[in-house]
Motif scaffolding. Structure first.
Motif, PDB file in Angstrom:
ATOM      1  N   ALA A  48      65.528  45.111   1.991  1.00  0.00           N
ATOM      2  CA  ALA A  48      65.452  46.193   2.977  1.00  0.00           C
ATOM      3  C   ALA A  48      66.385  47.337   2.586  1.00  0.00           C
ATOM      4  CB  ALA A  48      65.806  45.667   4.361  1.00  0.00           C
ATOM      5  N   ALA A  49      67.573  46.994   2.093  1.00  0.00           N
ATOM      6  CA  ALA A  49      68.518  48.016   1.654  1.00  0.00           C
ATOM      7  C   ALA A  49      67.979  48.779   0.448  1.00  0.00           C
ATOM      8  CB  ALA A  49      69.869  47.377   1.322  1.00  0.00           C
ATOM      9  N   ASP A  50      67.209  48.095  -0.410  1.00  0.00           N
ATOM     10  CA  ASP A  50      66.584  48.784  -1.546  1.00  0.00           C
ATOM     11  C   ASP A  50      65.677  49.906  -1.065  1.00  0.00           C
ATOM     12  OD1 ASP A  50      67.820  47.011  -3.279  1.00  0.00           O
ATOM     13  OD2 ASP A  50      66.005  45.811  -3.655  1.00  0.00           O
ATOM     14  N   ALA A  51      64.900  49.647  -0.003  1.00  0.00           N
ATOM     15  CA  ALA A  51      63.976  50.665   0.504  1.00  0.00           C
ATOM     16  C   ALA A  51      64.744  51.894   0.977  1.00  0.00           C
ATOM     17  CB  ALA A  51      63.130  50.092   1.636  1.00  0.00           C
ATOM     18  N   ALA A  52      65.822  51.670   1.722  1.00  0.00           N
ATOM     19  CA  ALA A  52      66.612  52.798   2.219  1.00  0.00           C
ATOM     20  C   ALA A  52      67.276  53.550   1.070  1.00  0.00           C
ATOM     21  CB  ALA A  52      67.666  52.294   3.199  1.00  0.00           C
ATOM     22  N   ALA A  53      67.779  52.812   0.081  1.00  0.00           N
ATOM     23  CA  ALA A  53      68.425  53.454  -1.063  1.00  0.00           C
ATOM     24  C   ALA A  53      67.426  54.243  -1.887  1.00  0.00           C
ATOM     25  CB  ALA A  53      69.112  52.398  -1.925  1.00  0.00           C
ATOM     26  N   GLU A  97      67.560  58.086  -3.073  1.00  0.00           N
ATOM     27  CA  GLU A  97      67.460  58.496  -4.477  1.00  0.00           C
ATOM     28  C   GLU A  97      66.350  59.519  -4.675  1.00  0.00           C
ATOM     29  OE1 GLU A  97      69.265  57.844  -7.158  1.00  0.00           O
ATOM     30  OE2 GLU A  97      70.694  56.599  -6.067  1.00  0.00           O
ATOM     31  N   LEU A  98      65.246  59.340  -3.936  1.00  0.00           N
ATOM     32  CA  LEU A  98      64.127  60.270  -4.074  1.00  0.00           C
ATOM     33  C   LEU A  98      64.427  61.603  -3.404  1.00  0.00           C
ATOM     34  CD1 LEU A  98      61.198  57.760  -3.431  1.00  0.00           C
ATOM     35  CD2 LEU A  98      61.802  58.812  -5.620  1.00  0.00           C
ATOM     36  N   GLY A  99      65.390  61.609  -2.482  1.00  0.00           N
ATOM     37  CA  GLY A  99      65.815  62.845  -1.857  1.00  0.00           C
ATOM     38  C   GLY A  99      64.826  63.432  -0.885  1.00  0.00           C
ATOM     39  N   ASP A 100      63.990  62.582  -0.292  1.00  0.00           N
ATOM     40  CA  ASP A 100      62.936  63.084   0.588  1.00  0.00           C
ATOM     41  C   ASP A 100      63.000  62.490   1.991  1.00  0.00           C
ATOM     42  OD1 ASP A 100      61.677  64.719  -1.331  1.00  0.00           O
ATOM     43  OD2 ASP A 100      60.662  63.003  -2.207  1.00  0.00           O
ATOM     44  N   GLY A 101      64.147  61.978   2.378  1.00  0.00           N
ATOM     45  CA  GLY A 101      64.215  61.306   3.666  1.00  0.00           C
ATOM     46  C   GLY A 101      64.342  62.267   4.837  1.00  0.00           C
ATOM     47  N   PRO A 102      64.148  61.767   6.059  1.00  0.00           N
ATOM     48  CA  PRO A 102      63.680  60.410   6.317  1.00  0.00           C
ATOM     49  C   PRO A 102      62.210  60.245   5.945  1.00  0.00           C
ATOM     50  CG  PRO A 102      63.808  61.630   8.367  1.00  0.00           C
ATOM     51  CD  PRO A 102      64.393  62.521   7.310  1.00  0.00           C
ATOM     52  N   ALA A 103      61.800  59.011   5.649  1.00  0.00           N
ATOM     53  CA  ALA A 103      60.462  58.738   5.136  1.00  0.00           C
ATOM     54  C   ALA A 103      59.652  57.887   6.097  1.00  0.00           C
ATOM     55  CB  ALA A 103      60.562  58.019   3.787  1.00  0.00           C
ATOM     56  N   HIS A 104      58.354  58.025   5.973  1.00  0.00           N
ATOM     57  CA  HIS A 104      57.418  57.100   6.609  1.00  0.00           C
ATOM     58  C   HIS A 104      57.383  55.854   5.731  1.00  0.00           C
ATOM     59  CE1 HIS A 104      52.947  56.450   8.047  1.00  0.00           C
ATOM     60  NE2 HIS A 104      53.635  55.312   8.034  1.00  0.00           N
ATOM     61  N   LEU A 105      57.798  54.719   6.253  1.00  0.00           N
ATOM     62  CA  LEU A 105      57.866  53.469   5.499  1.00  0.00           C
ATOM     63  C   LEU A 105      56.685  52.591   5.869  1.00  0.00           C
ATOM     64  CD1 LEU A 105      59.577  51.682   3.546  1.00  0.00           C
ATOM     65  CD2 LEU A 105      60.628  50.694   5.599  1.00  0.00           C
ATOM     66  N   ALA A 106      56.031  52.014   4.866  1.00  0.00           N
ATOM     67  CA  ALA A 106      54.897  51.118   5.111  1.00  0.00           C
ATOM     68  C   ALA A 106      55.065  49.860   4.280  1.00  0.00           C
ATOM     69  CB  ALA A 106      53.579  51.809   4.773  1.00  0.00           C
ATOM     70  N   LEU A 125      65.075  48.490  10.990  1.00  0.00           N
ATOM     71  CA  LEU A 125      66.090  48.018  11.934  1.00  0.00           C
ATOM     72  C   LEU A 125      67.506  48.214  11.399  1.00  0.00           C
ATOM     73  CD1 LEU A 125      64.290  44.757  13.076  1.00  0.00           C
ATOM     74  CD2 LEU A 125      64.930  46.653  14.579  1.00  0.00           C
ATOM     75  N   ASP A 126      67.709  47.931  10.119  1.00  0.00           N
ATOM     76  CA  ASP A 126      69.051  48.008   9.531  1.00  0.00           C
ATOM     77  C   ASP A 126      69.446  49.422   9.121  1.00  0.00           C
ATOM     78  OD1 ASP A 126      69.279  45.299   9.862  1.00  0.00           O
ATOM     79  OD2 ASP A 126      69.444  44.806   7.728  1.00  0.00           O
ATOM     80  N   HIS A 127      68.447  50.259   8.805  1.00  0.00           N
ATOM     81  CA  HIS A 127      68.726  51.603   8.276  1.00  0.00           C
ATOM     82  C   HIS A 127      67.864  52.638   9.009  1.00  0.00           C
ATOM     83  CE1 HIS A 127      70.727  49.505   4.909  1.00  0.00           C
ATOM     84  NE2 HIS A 127      69.693  48.689   4.956  1.00  0.00           N
ATOM     85  N   PRO A 128      68.013  52.748  10.312  1.00  0.00           N
ATOM     86  CA  PRO A 128      67.102  53.604  11.094  1.00  0.00           C
ATOM     87  C   PRO A 128      67.119  55.067  10.683  1.00  0.00           C
ATOM     88  CG  PRO A 128      69.016  52.961  12.406  1.00  0.00           C
ATOM     89  CD  PRO A 128      69.046  52.127  11.164  1.00  0.00           C
ATOM     90  N   GLY A 129      68.240  55.557  10.187  1.00  0.00           N
ATOM     91  CA  GLY A 129      68.309  56.963   9.823  1.00  0.00           C
ATOM     92  C   GLY A 129      67.503  57.338   8.602  1.00  0.00           C
ATOM     93  N   ALA A 130      67.086  56.334   7.828  1.00  0.00           N
ATOM     94  CA  ALA A 130      66.348  56.605   6.587  1.00  0.00           C
ATOM     95  C   ALA A 130      64.855  56.804   6.817  1.00  0.00           C
ATOM     96  CB  ALA A 130      66.567  55.472   5.583  1.00  0.00           C
ATOM     97  N   PHE A 131      64.359  56.453   8.027  1.00  0.00           N
ATOM     98  CA  PHE A 131      62.918  56.386   8.217  1.00  0.00           C
ATOM     99  C   PHE A 131      62.474  57.121   9.479  1.00  0.00           C
ATOM    100  CE2 PHE A 131      64.405  52.507   6.062  1.00  0.00           C
ATOM    101  CZ  PHE A 131      63.839  52.748   4.818  1.00  0.00           C
ATOM    102  N   SER A 132      61.326  57.778   9.346  1.00  0.00           N
ATOM    103  CA  SER A 132      60.787  58.571  10.451  1.00  0.00           C
ATOM    104  C   SER A 132      59.565  57.944  11.101  1.00  0.00           C
ATOM    105  CB  SER A 132      60.415  59.966   9.944  1.00  0.00           C
ATOM    106  OG  SER A 132      59.437  59.865   8.905  1.00  0.00           O
TER     107      SER A 132
END
Length: 280
Positions: free
Chosen positions: A77-82, A86-95, A109-116
Motif C-alpha cells: 500500500a505504501a508503494d502505491a502512495a510513494a 514519484e510521478l508527481g501527479d497526486g492526488p490520484a484516482h487509485l484502482a 486508508l493509510d495514505h488518504p492524502g495521496a488519493f482523490s
C-alpha cells in the motif's frame, strides 16, 4: 514500459495518455496485465494519464523471493502512495483489481492524502484465507477443479498459457484472452523458476503475505468517491464481497457486471471506463 525507483525497490510501470492529465493509478493483481489494454486506452481517451504497474515480485518490478516475501500488505500500500509522489501527479484516482484491490483499500486508508478517488474491481475486504462469516467464500466446486490440475512445465511458454486458459474457463473468463495475456506475462517474467512464474501467473505470493492488521472495520473512514465493480459470475470472490464493500464505504457506487467473472471482459470495458471517468 519503464521502472520507477521508490521505497528502495523498482516498480515496473506503463503509461497511457497525456503526462499532464489527472492520474489514474492501476494496481496490478499481481501484474499490470490484469488491467486490459482497451480499458487503459479508453481512460486515456477520456482525458486521464493512466499508469498501470506490477506489484513486487512480479513483472518488471523487483523480484527477490516470492515464497518468503520480506514485506507486508501495508508495504505494498505504501508503494502505491510513494509511486504517486514519484510521478508527481497526486492526488490520484487509485484502482485495484483482485488482490490488488486489497492493496488499494489499505493504501487509501493509510495514505488518504495521496488519493482523490478509488475503484475496486473483483476484490474483498478481508485478507486471503477464510472470510468473515457474513461474506461468501470461494465457490468450492470451481476451486476443486481449479486446484486439481497438475502444475505446468514453467519453462514451457505454451504449457503455461494453456494452463491459464483452462483456469479461465473454470472461473468463467474468456480462455482465449487468458491464453494471450498469460503469454505476455510469461515473456515479462524474470526467469522460469516455478515460484517466480507462479507469483506472476497466479499471485501465489499473497498466500504467504502478512496482511495484518484487519482493515474491513476501517472502510467507513474512506472519504473519497468510490466505485465498486464486481462480476456477477465471479467464483473466486463471489459478488457478495463487492456488495459488502459498497455498503460499508460511505456513498460508494456498486456496478455489477452481469456477464463477467473475475476479469474485465472486452464487452464491459466501455461501461467500466465510463463509470471510472465519472469519479473526480
Amino acid at each position: 514500459m519503464t521502472t520507477v525507483n521508490t521505497n528502495e525497490i523498482a516498480l515496473g510501470i506503463e503509461s497511457f495518455g497525456d503526462d499532464d492529465a489527472p492520474l489514474v493509478l492501476l494496481v496490478g493483481g499481481t501484474t499490470m496485465l490484469s488491467w486490459p489494454d482497451a480499458l487503459c486506452e479508453r481512460l486515456a481517451a477520456g482525458g486521464r494519464r493512466v499508469v498501470r504497474y506490477d506489484l513486487r515480485d512480479s513483472g518488471e518490478s523487483t523480484t527477490k523471493d516470492p515464497e518468503a516475501p520480506a514485506y507486508t500488505l501495508r508495504d505494498l500500500a505504501a508503494d502505491a502512495a510513494a509511486l504517486v509522489d514519484e510521478l508527481g501527479d497526486g492526488p490520484a484516482h487509485l484502482a485495484g483489481i483482485g488482490v490488488g484491490g486489497m492493496v488499494a483499500q489499505v493504501a487509501v486508508l493509510d495514505h488518504p492524502g495521496a488519493f482523490s478517488a478509488l475503484t475496486l474491481v473483483g476484490t474483498r475486504a478481508v485478507a486471503p484465507g477464510p472470510p468473515d462469516d457474513d461474506l461468501p467464500d470461494h465457490d468450492q466446486a470451481a476451486m476443486s477443479r481449479l486446484f486439481a490440475r497438475p502444475m505446468p512445465d514453467w519453462t514451457d511458454r505454451h504449457a503455461v498459457a494453456e494452463f491459464a486458459a483452462t483456469g479461465a474457463e473454470i472461473l468463467g473468463n474468456d480462455p482465449a484472452a487468458a491464453r494471450a495475456t498469460s503469454g505476455r506475462i510469461w515473456d515479462r517474467t524474470p526467469g522460469t523458476a516455478p515460484p517466480v512464474q507462479m507469483a506472476n501467473q497466479m499471485g501465489m505470493v499473497f498466500s504467504r503475505l502478512d496482511c495484518k492488521p484487519r482493515w474491513r472495520e476501517r472502510l467507513p473512514g474512506i472519504q473519497v468517491p468510490t466505485l465498486v465493480v464486481h462480476g456477477r459470475r465471479d467464483a473466486f470472490f463471489p459478488v457478495g464481497n463487492g456488495e459488502a464493500i459498497a455498503r460499508e464505504i460511505p456513498g460508494a457506487r456498486l456496478l455489477v457486471l452481469e456477464k463477467a467473472a473475475t476479469a474485465i471482459p472486452d464487452a464491459a470495458v466501455r461501461e467500466v471506463a465510463e463509470a471510472m471517468l465519472m469519479l473526480r
